[in-house]
Write a protein that holds these residues in place. Structure first.
Motif, PDB file in Angstrom:
ATOM      1  N   ARG A 135       0.876  -1.190   0.000  1.00  0.00           N
ATOM      2  CA  ARG A 135       0.000   0.000   0.000  1.00  0.00           C
ATOM      3  C   ARG A 135       0.907   1.232   0.000  1.00  0.00           C
ATOM      4  O   ARG A 135       1.511   1.590   1.013  1.00  0.00           O
ATOM      5  CB  ARG A 135      -0.948  -0.027   1.208  1.00  0.00           C
ATOM      6  N   TRP A 155      -1.790  -1.348  -4.133  1.00  0.00           N
ATOM      7  CA  TRP A 155      -2.750  -0.247  -4.073  1.00  0.00           C
ATOM      8  C   TRP A 155      -1.959   1.043  -3.848  1.00  0.00           C
ATOM      9  O   TRP A 155      -1.019   1.074  -3.035  1.00  0.00           O
ATOM     10  CB  TRP A 155      -3.735  -0.475  -2.924  1.00  0.00           C
ATOM     11  N   HIS A 171      -5.290  -0.043  -9.261  1.00  0.00           N
ATOM     12  CA  HIS A 171      -5.829   0.036  -7.897  1.00  0.00           C
ATOM     13  C   HIS A 171      -5.252   1.284  -7.233  1.00  0.00           C
ATOM     14  O   HIS A 171      -4.118   1.256  -6.739  1.00  0.00           O
ATOM     15  CB  HIS A 171      -5.460  -1.213  -7.089  1.00  0.00           C
TER      16      HIS A 171
END
Ligand code: NAP
Length: 250
Positions: A135, A155, A171
């Motif tokens: 992330r 992401w 994403h």
């Protein structure tokens, strides 16, 4: 005109940074100089510096050289962002060809402290190939997101002033925001999105440094993209010293 009075020296100030604006403010109203601030025109509603401005590219080094000659420019200060390598290369070539003195105004890069986990990489491509987490907080600017576009496994929280140039990673969440940012807000933002990696260019300066303090606080790795190699030209790091340099160019 009295016999001793001199015409104002004409200065091209290549801008797009806080330092360039600061220098334009310092020189505003000085009778010794007529400053023309130049902006690339990337930002929809730029904060214009005082004095005369022009917006848009020159068309390359040869066209910049011709522009310097037509406008009878006496000195150029390149206060563009440390990653604006094309503009700087063009300024170096054009001033050399036109025999006009050039000074680079560059804020210093960031320096890691003992508590920081920074991993320096030479390029965006190297950053994209060396992401430790899943992330990722991407703060490298609107034009650099495409380097991460083929990453389908992570992401991304993408923060930029203007919408990023496509393609972007599949994403992702895009956050349009402009500094300065506060450490407490950066910590809250990174926590809210469960960020595990920060990616940034080594831009330097205070405007966007809070994310680095936040990453230290949260013990997150920072992928730090190194600056492009500096050109061989006189360089200074503050608007004040750039103004002093101009006075030596009489
Ligand atoms: P770049 O890749 O070096 O520049 C690409 C082209 O844009 C240049 O060749 C030039 O066009 C034109 N250009 C760039 N800066 C200009 C200026 N101040 N005045 C007139 N034309 C300019 O630069 P960039 O990275 O796209 O940055 C564009 C602007 O945003 C710069 O002013 C820079 O200071 C600012 N900025 C950049 C970053 C960053 O991360 N790169 C971050 C914050 C602010 P021609 O060849 O046609 O002359």
């Amino acid at each position: 005109m009295d016999g001793n009075a001199r015409a104002a020296r004409r200065v091209l100030l290549l801008g797009g940074t806080a330092e360039a604006r600061e220098l334009a403010v310092l020189l505003d109203g000085r009778p010794e100089f007529e400053v023309i601030s130049s902006l690339a025109g990337r930002v929809a509603a730029p904060e214009l510096p005082p004095g005369r401005t022009r917006v848009g590219g020159f068309g390359g080094p040869d066209e910049l050289r011709a522009w310097l000659e037509t406008e009878r420019i006496d000195a150029v200060i390149d206060a563009t962002h440390p990653f604006a390598a094309r503009m700087t290369a063009s300024a170096v070539a054009a001033t050399s060809a036109a025999n006009v003195p050039l000074l680079l105004l560059r804020r210093p890069g960031w320096i890691a402290g003992a508590q920081d986990d920074w991993r320096r990489v030479p390029s965006l491509r190297a950053a994209a190939a060396n992401l430790p987490g899943k992330r990722v907080f991407l703060t490298t600017g609107r034009g650099s997101v495409t380097a991460f576009a083929s990453d389908t496994t992570r992401w991304f929280l993408i923060r930029s002033v203007e919408p990023p140039t496509p393609p972007t990673p599949p994403h992702a969440h895009i956050l349009l925001a402009k500094g300065p940012f506060e450490v407490k807000d950066e910590i809250a933002l990174m926590r809210r999105h469960a960020i595990d990696t920060l990616v940034t260019k080594d831009s330097g300066g205070q405007m966007t440094a809070a994310k680095l303090t936040a990453a230290r606080h949260l013990a997150l790795p920072v992928i730090m993209i190194d600056r492009p190699p500096p050109p061989n030209a006189p360089t200074t790091s503050t608007a004040k010293s750039a103004a002093k340099w101009l006075f030596t160019q009489a």
